[in-house]
Design a protein around this motif. Structure first.
Motif, PDB file in Angstrom:
ATOM      1  N   ASP A   4     -91.430  56.358  57.541  1.00 44.26           N
ATOM      2  CA  ASP A   4     -90.859  57.699  57.594  1.00 44.26           C
ATOM      3  C   ASP A   4     -89.377  57.621  57.262  1.00 44.26           C
ATOM      4  OD1 ASP A   4     -93.276  58.823  58.326  1.00 44.26           O
ATOM      5  OD2 ASP A   4     -92.838  58.742  60.482  1.00 44.26           O
ATOM      6  N   PRO A   5     -88.828  58.590  56.511  1.00 48.17           N
ATOM      7  CA  PRO A   5     -87.426  58.497  56.095  1.00 48.17           C
ATOM      8  C   PRO A   5     -86.445  58.315  57.244  1.00 48.17           C
ATOM      9  CG  PRO A   5     -88.547  60.245  54.892  1.00 48.17           C
ATOM     10  CD  PRO A   5     -89.502  59.780  55.945  1.00 48.17           C
ATOM     11  N   ASP A   6     -86.791  58.837  58.438  1.00 50.47           N
ATOM     12  CA  ASP A   6     -85.861  58.749  59.566  1.00 50.47           C
ATOM     13  C   ASP A   6     -86.175  57.588  60.502  1.00 50.47           C
ATOM     14  OD1 ASP A   6     -88.180  59.681  60.761  1.00 50.47           O
ATOM     15  OD2 ASP A   6     -87.194  61.264  61.917  1.00 50.47           O
TER      16      ASP A   6
ATOM     17  N   PHE B 229     -85.283  54.409  60.622  1.00 52.97           N
ATOM     18  CA  PHE B 229     -84.088  53.687  61.067  1.00 52.97           C
ATOM     19  C   PHE B 229     -83.019  54.632  61.598  1.00 52.97           C
ATOM     20  CE2 PHE B 229     -85.712  50.460  57.959  1.00 52.97           C
ATOM     21  CZ  PHE B 229     -85.948  49.459  58.879  1.00 52.97           C
ATOM     22  N   THR B 230     -82.832  55.763  60.960  1.00 53.51           N
ATOM     23  CA  THR B 230     -81.741  56.661  61.381  1.00 53.51           C
ATOM     24  C   THR B 230     -81.980  57.218  62.772  1.00 53.51           C
ATOM     25  OG1 THR B 230     -82.756  58.551  60.245  1.00 53.51           O
ATOM     26  CG2 THR B 230     -81.127  57.276  59.019  1.00 53.51           C
ATOM     27  N   SER B 231     -83.245  57.393  63.169  1.00 55.73           N
ATOM     28  CA  SER B 231     -83.527  57.899  64.518  1.00 55.73           C
ATOM     29  C   SER B 231     -83.243  56.842  65.581  1.00 55.73           C
ATOM     30  CB  SER B 231     -84.984  58.355  64.621  1.00 55.73           C
ATOM     31  OG  SER B 231     -85.878  57.260  64.460  1.00 55.73           O
ATOM     32  N   ARG B 232     -83.131  55.599  65.170  1.00 54.92           N
ATOM     33  CA  ARG B 232     -82.857  54.502  66.100  1.00 54.92           C
ATOM     34  C   ARG B 232     -81.405  54.037  66.015  1.00 54.92           C
ATOM     35  NH1 ARG B 232     -87.978  54.835  64.590  1.00 54.92           N
ATOM     36  NH2 ARG B 232     -89.651  54.129  65.985  1.00 54.92           N
ATOM     37  N   THR B 233     -80.612  54.724  65.202  1.00 52.25           N
ATOM     38  CA  THR B 233     -79.197  54.386  65.049  1.00 52.25           C
ATOM     39  C   THR B 233     -78.300  55.613  65.170  1.00 52.25           C
ATOM     40  OG1 THR B 233     -79.375  54.603  62.633  1.00 52.25           O
ATOM     41  CG2 THR B 233     -79.692  52.404  63.551  1.00 52.25           C
ATOM     42  N   ASP B 234     -78.851  56.735  65.623  1.00 56.77           N
ATOM     43  CA  ASP B 234     -78.071  57.975  65.673  1.00 56.77           C
ATOM     44  C   ASP B 234     -77.005  57.947  66.767  1.00 56.77           C
ATOM     45  OD1 ASP B 234     -80.114  57.980  67.605  1.00 56.77           O
ATOM     46  OD2 ASP B 234     -80.307  60.168  67.578  1.00 56.77           O
TER      47      ASP B 234
ATOM     48  N   ALA C 155     -85.693  52.698  54.713  1.00 51.36           N
ATOM     49  CA  ALA C 155     -86.986  53.153  55.224  1.00 51.36           C
ATOM     50  C   ALA C 155     -87.944  53.440  54.072  1.00 51.36           C
ATOM     51  CB  ALA C 155     -86.790  54.390  56.092  1.00 51.36           C
ATOM     52  N   THR C 156     -87.422  54.063  53.024  1.00 54.60           N
ATOM     53  CA  THR C 156     -88.253  54.328  51.842  1.00 54.60           C
ATOM     54  C   THR C 156     -88.738  53.027  51.225  1.00 54.60           C
ATOM     55  OG1 THR C 156     -87.005  56.367  51.419  1.00 54.60           O
ATOM     56  CG2 THR C 156     -88.271  55.454  49.577  1.00 54.60           C
ATOM     57  N   ALA C 157     -87.870  52.012  51.213  1.00 60.18           N
ATOM     58  CA  ALA C 157     -88.242  50.714  50.643  1.00 60.18           C
ATOM     59  C   ALA C 157     -89.408  50.081  51.378  1.00 60.18           C
ATOM     60  CB  ALA C 157     -87.031  49.779  50.668  1.00 60.18           C
ATOM     61  N   LEU C 158     -89.564  50.391  52.663  1.00 59.85           N
ATOM     62  CA  LEU C 158     -90.646  49.823  53.463  1.00 59.85           C
ATOM     63  C   LEU C 158     -91.803  50.795  53.651  1.00 59.85           C
ATOM     64  CD1 LEU C 158     -88.576  47.995  56.245  1.00 59.85           C
ATOM     65  CD2 LEU C 158     -89.534  47.034  54.138  1.00 59.85           C
ATOM     66  N   ASP C 159     -91.731  51.945  52.949  1.00 56.26           N
ATOM     67  CA  ASP C 159     -92.771  52.980  53.041  1.00 56.26           C
ATOM     68  C   ASP C 159     -92.925  53.486  54.474  1.00 56.26           C
ATOM     69  OD1 ASP C 159     -94.610  54.702  51.876  1.00 56.26           O
ATOM     70  OD2 ASP C 159     -96.310  53.352  52.191  1.00 56.26           O
TER      71      ASP C 159
ATOM     72  N   GLN D 212     -76.060  55.755  57.285  1.00 55.98           N
ATOM     73  CA  GLN D 212     -77.308  56.480  57.532  1.00 55.98           C
ATOM     74  C   GLN D 212     -78.048  56.773  56.229  1.00 55.98           C
ATOM     75  OE1 GLN D 212     -78.542  56.624  60.381  1.00 55.98           O
ATOM     76  NE2 GLN D 212     -77.288  57.555  61.961  1.00 55.98           N
ATOM     77  N   GLU D 213     -77.294  57.063  55.177  1.00 51.66           N
ATOM     78  CA  GLU D 213     -77.935  57.266  53.876  1.00 51.66           C
ATOM     79  C   GLU D 213     -78.610  55.977  53.401  1.00 51.66           C
ATOM     80  OE1 GLU D 213     -76.909  59.258  49.540  1.00 51.66           O
ATOM     81  OE2 GLU D 213     -75.272  58.365  50.693  1.00 51.66           O
ATOM     82  N   LEU D 214     -77.929  54.856  53.546  1.00 57.14           N
ATOM     83  CA  LEU D 214     -78.511  53.583  53.143  1.00 57.14           C
ATOM     84  C   LEU D 214     -79.751  53.247  53.972  1.00 57.14           C
ATOM     85  CD1 LEU D 214     -75.232  51.528  52.647  1.00 57.14           C
ATOM     86  CD2 LEU D 214     -76.783  52.319  50.858  1.00 57.14           C
TER      87      LEU D 214
END
Length: 320
Positions: free
Chosen positions: A163-165, A167-172, A157-161, A150-152
């Motif tokens: 929202d920080p969450d 990917f994490t909101s779709r993998t929780d 997400a930051t790399a693609l500009d 989740q940290e990665l």
């Protein structure tokens, strides 16, 4: 490969906003160029990984009768014997089986309320009663791996500009697979067949893979994209990270799900036996993978697919 950089996670954890953006840019370049990177500074205790390998070795050296009590299929929970999986089937069928055996577990601490879904993606793990410490060690490790994944994904997400969450909101609620792969020595397997590998050339199926590997003659190679292969760099205590097909689809092939393989046992080290710890992290089983269009993604012909449908088809493809 100079396109597989070593990223120190401490620079992300303690960095300023500008430093984080710079680090995320390095990650973006690596995933575009090779689909791989390495991470240090993750703070996962190397002693835990050594204990897991020791417990796994106890199981793998058990009698055939003991191991067969825990036999399962590809995508299941338990022991997958040598000869039951052939990643070669992804590119040619029939093809030779992979020269490995696996003990696999998943995330069983989740319920969707749909028994059929739970039985497929969140089934109870099976642990060998003969090795009581095995479960405790693997559960501890996979909990830390989920957090690291989740940290990665926040960095991604930051790399693609985004929202920080994003990917994490779709993998929780994502299933995972944790594989201990034992690669036997040549003294056990004999000389490999033509086209046979410890793991045949393939791409990973899911979102992100976190690999703790051992250096060896029969080790990991990465497809350079120009019809050649190169040894993946090895740094002691660093994890090797690569993305899988679902992440490549999500990014509209901005990032590469890169072919890789594990070489067969080598005559240069006929006694060499390796054990890899491989954590495969997926998207939520019901997540719809819709590819980014330009400017994030590239021009593509991908159709939307659920994570479950894609993974199910891939598991079936490599099962003998």
């Amino acid at each position: 490969m100079n396109t597989i950089p070593l990223i120190d996670l401490q620079e992300w954890r303690g960095g300023s906003t500008a430093q984080r953006v710079q680090l995320a840019g390095r990650v973006d370049r690596a995933l575009q160029e090779s689909g791989f990177l390495m991470i240090s500074g993750h703070e996962i205790d190397p002693r835990l990984r050594a204990r897991i390998r020791a417990a796994g070795s106890k199981f793998f050296t058990s009698s055939p009768e003991v191991k067969h009590r825990y036999r399962t299929r590809v995508g299941g929970r338990g022991w997958i014997p040598s000869g039951a999986e052939a990643n070669a089937y992804l590119e040619q069928s029939p093809g030779p089986a992979d020269l490995k055996e696996t003990y696999t577990s998943g995330w069983d601490d989740h319920s969707t309320g749909d028994q059929a879904v739970d039985d497929e993606w969140f089934a109870p793990n099976v642990w060998p009663g003969e090795i009581p410490e095995f479960e405790r060690l693997c559960v501890s490790y996979t909990q830390q791996m989920r957090a690291l994944a989740q940290e990665l994904l926040t960095i991604f997400a930051t790399a693609l500009d985004l929202d920080p969450d994003w990917f994490t909101s779709r993998t929780d609620r994502a299933p995972h697979s944790f594989n201990l792969n034992r690669y036997p020595a040549m003294t056990e397997t004999g000389t490999a067949l033509e086209g046979q590998f410890r793991i045949a050339p393939h791409t990973d199926f899911g979102v992100i893979t976190i690999l703790d590997r051992q250096a060896g003659h029969g080790g990991l190679q990465v497809d350079t994209g120009d019809s050649s292969w190169t040894d993946a760099p090895f740094v002691d205590d660093a994890f090797t990270i690569n993305i899988g097909d679902l992440m490549a689809r999500w990014t509209g092939d901005r990032w590469r799900s890169t072919r890789h393989r594990v070489l067969p046992p080598s005559e240069l080290a006929p006694q060499e036996e390796l054990i890899s710890l491989i954590f495969f992290f997926e998207a939520n089983h019901d997540a719809v993978i819709e590819s980014f269009d330009p400017p994030i993604g590239r021009t593509h012909n991908y159709r939307s697919v659920t994570a479950a449908d894609y993974l199910r088809a891939r598991y079936a493809a490599i099962t003998i």
